[in-house]
Design an enzyme around this catalytic site. Structure first.
Site, PDB file in Angstrom:
ATOM      1  N   THR A 199       0.839  -1.208   0.000  1.00 58.58           N
ATOM      2  CA  THR A 199       0.000   0.000   0.000  1.00 58.58           C
ATOM      3  C   THR A 199       0.871   1.253   0.000  1.00 58.58           C
ATOM      4  O   THR A 199       0.623   2.197  -0.753  1.00 58.58           O
ATOM      5  CB  THR A 199      -0.936  -0.004   1.222  1.00 58.58           C
ATOM      6  OG1 THR A 199      -1.772  -1.160   1.134  1.00 58.58           O
ATOM      7  CG2 THR A 199      -1.782   1.252   1.280  1.00 58.58           C
ATOM      8  N   TYR A 200       1.924   1.266   0.837  1.00 59.08           N
ATOM      9  CA  TYR A 200       2.821   2.421   0.892  1.00 59.08           C
ATOM     10  C   TYR A 200       3.810   2.414  -0.276  1.00 59.08           C
ATOM     11  O   TYR A 200       4.097   3.465  -0.857  1.00 59.08           O
ATOM     12  CB  TYR A 200       3.558   2.471   2.231  1.00 59.08           C
ATOM     13  CG  TYR A 200       2.683   2.998   3.343  1.00 59.08           C
ATOM     14  CD1 TYR A 200       2.281   4.333   3.356  1.00 59.08           C
ATOM     15  CD2 TYR A 200       2.237   2.180   4.359  1.00 59.08           C
ATOM     16  CE1 TYR A 200       1.463   4.831   4.356  1.00 59.08           C
ATOM     17  CE2 TYR A 200       1.414   2.675   5.376  1.00 59.08           C
ATOM     18  CZ  TYR A 200       1.039   3.992   5.365  1.00 59.08           C
ATOM     19  OH  TYR A 200       0.229   4.488   6.353  1.00 59.08           O
ATOM     20  N   ALA A 201       4.333   1.249  -0.626  1.00 64.15           N
ATOM     21  CA  ALA A 201       5.299   1.172  -1.728  1.00 64.15           C
ATOM     22  C   ALA A 201       4.698   1.714  -3.023  1.00 64.15           C
ATOM     23  O   ALA A 201       5.372   2.399  -3.787  1.00 64.15           O
ATOM     24  CB  ALA A 201       5.754  -0.274  -1.922  1.00 64.15           C
ATOM     25  N   ARG A 202       3.423   1.463  -3.251  1.00 62.84           N
ATOM     26  CA  ARG A 202       2.755   1.933  -4.473  1.00 62.84           C
ATOM     27  C   ARG A 202       2.506   3.437  -4.464  1.00 62.84           C
ATOM     28  O   ARG A 202       2.110   4.013  -5.461  1.00 62.84           O
ATOM     29  CB  ARG A 202       1.442   1.179  -4.668  1.00 62.84           C
ATOM     30  CG  ARG A 202       1.686  -0.282  -4.964  1.00 62.84           C
ATOM     31  CD  ARG A 202       0.438  -1.103  -4.884  1.00 62.84           C
ATOM     32  NE  ARG A 202       0.809  -2.502  -4.842  1.00 62.84           N
ATOM     33  CZ  ARG A 202       0.128  -3.461  -5.437  1.00 62.84           C
ATOM     34  NH1 ARG A 202      -0.956  -3.186  -6.119  1.00 62.84           N
ATOM     35  NH2 ARG A 202       0.527  -4.710  -5.336  1.00 62.84           N
ATOM     36  N   THR A 255      12.778   0.610  15.270  1.00 69.94           N
ATOM     37  CA  THR A 255      12.818   1.943  14.674  1.00 69.94           C
ATOM     38  C   THR A 255      12.606   1.784  13.173  1.00 69.94           C
ATOM     39  O   THR A 255      13.275   0.978  12.525  1.00 69.94           O
ATOM     40  CB  THR A 255      14.151   2.653  14.979  1.00 69.94           C
ATOM     41  OG1 THR A 255      14.237   2.842  16.396  1.00 69.94           O
ATOM     42  CG2 THR A 255      14.233   4.002  14.282  1.00 69.94           C
ATOM     43  N   LEU A 256      11.671   2.541  12.630  1.00 71.46           N
ATOM     44  CA  LEU A 256      11.294   2.481  11.219  1.00 71.46           C
ATOM     45  C   LEU A 256      11.753   3.740  10.502  1.00 71.46           C
ATOM     46  O   LEU A 256      11.607   4.843  11.045  1.00 71.46           O
ATOM     47  CB  LEU A 256       9.765   2.393  11.083  1.00 71.46           C
ATOM     48  CG  LEU A 256       9.051   1.280  11.845  1.00 71.46           C
ATOM     49  CD1 LEU A 256       7.566   1.594  11.963  1.00 71.46           C
ATOM     50  CD2 LEU A 256       9.262  -0.041  11.135  1.00 71.46           C
ATOM     51  N   GLU A 257      12.272   3.598   9.302  1.00 74.06           N
ATOM     52  CA  GLU A 257      12.572   4.761   8.462  1.00 74.06           C
ATOM     53  C   GLU A 257      11.623   4.729   7.269  1.00 74.06           C
ATOM     54  O   GLU A 257      11.511   3.713   6.590  1.00 74.06           O
ATOM     55  CB  GLU A 257      13.997   4.728   7.932  1.00 74.06           C
ATOM     56  CG  GLU A 257      14.276   5.949   7.059  1.00 74.06           C
ATOM     57  CD  GLU A 257      15.245   5.684   5.922  1.00 74.06           C
ATOM     58  OE1 GLU A 257      14.952   6.162   4.790  1.00 74.06           O
ATOM     59  OE2 GLU A 257      16.243   5.018   6.137  1.00 74.06           O
ATOM     60  N   GLN A 298       5.792  -5.553   7.069  1.00 72.07           N
ATOM     61  CA  GLN A 298       5.597  -6.940   7.457  1.00 72.07           C
ATOM     62  C   GLN A 298       6.902  -7.556   7.928  1.00 72.07           C
ATOM     63  O   GLN A 298       7.935  -7.442   7.270  1.00 72.07           O
ATOM     64  CB  GLN A 298       5.056  -7.776   6.304  1.00 72.07           C
ATOM     65  CG  GLN A 298       4.784  -9.212   6.730  1.00 72.07           C
ATOM     66  CD  GLN A 298       4.193 -10.049   5.633  1.00 72.07           C
ATOM     67  OE1 GLN A 298       4.898 -10.544   4.764  1.00 72.07           O
ATOM     68  NE2 GLN A 298       2.870 -10.196   5.673  1.00 72.07           N
ATOM     69  N   GLN A 312      15.736  -1.235  23.114  1.00 72.69           N
ATOM     70  CA  GLN A 312      15.365   0.151  22.782  1.00 72.69           C
ATOM     71  C   GLN A 312      13.859   0.356  22.891  1.00 72.69           C
ATOM     72  O   GLN A 312      13.072  -0.524  22.581  1.00 72.69           O
ATOM     73  CB  GLN A 312      15.867   0.540  21.397  1.00 72.69           C
ATOM     74  CG  GLN A 312      15.193  -0.164  20.246  1.00 72.69           C
ATOM     75  CD  GLN A 312      15.858   0.164  18.904  1.00 72.69           C
ATOM     76  OE1 GLN A 312      16.988   0.609  18.830  1.00 72.69           O
ATOM     77  NE2 GLN A 312      15.129  -0.059  17.831  1.00 72.69           N
TER      78      GLN A 312
END
Length: 188
Positions: A113-116, A135-137, A156, A180
């Site tokens: 969904t985000y990649a598109r 931690t997500l970038e 995922q 963390q």
């Protein structure tokens, strides 16, 4: 090494606290309508993004240096919808706290969904016996602002179980990101 199924993920979460909080099914809607799904899938677990964001900015003309990270290069925000500026990125964290077993390696991949929409999620592998919030970038590769929704699915996790236990785990090495909590900045 084998990829692990939904049954294995449910068992590891309930018996060993591998993922907390844990959603045993795929959630696709809330009281307000459809959302970006999260929870257990066939061969993985879709994590949610918490509402804490570090949005990178260039107002102080800082240089991004992993050895001497300048905290003035971002703005802290707590919000349910984060706008990523064009050609920029934000740091966030998962809602879920992970405890990876000693014989498991976990890889994170972005949701389609985000990649598109041109939003790429980057996470390094979760090594054996690592634990913490991930931690997500999020990188916005487009020339337009992009939205990230807190408390909805963003990536995922895929779990690979080895047929033998590693000799030295992340915990054994005293890894600098062990345990963390919150959005964690670079450390050397």
């Amino acid at each position: 090494m084998s990829i692990k199924s939904d049954r294995w993920i449910r068992r590891m979460a309930s018996e060993h606290g591998m993922i907390e909080p844990f959603e045993p099914q795929q959630v696709r809607a809330n009281g307000g309508g459809r959302i970006v799904s999260y929870g257990t899938s066939s061969y993985g677990y879709d994590v949610r993004c918490a509402a804490d964001f570090k949005v990178f900015t260039n107002i102080n003309s800082a240089v991004v240096d992993p050895k001497r990270f300048d905290e003035s290069s971002f703005v802290d925000m707590t919000t349910n919808v984060c706008i990523i500026p064009p050609n920029s990125f934000v740091l966030a964290r998962t809602v879920e706290y992970f405890r990876i077993p000693r014989n498991v390696l976990t890889i994170c991949l972005g949701k389609s969904t985000y990649a598109r929409c041109g939003v790429i999620v980057n996470v390094t592998p979760l090594e054996p016996e690592w634990e913490g919030h991930v931690t997500l970038e999020f990188s916005n590769t487009t020339p337009l602002p992009a939205k990230i929704y807190a408390n909805e699915g963003v990536a995922q996790m895929v779990f690979f179980e080895s047929d033998e236990v590693c000799e030295t785990s992340y915990k054994d090495r005293g890894g600098k990101y062990q345990g963390q909590k919150g959005v964690t900045l670079p450390k050397t």
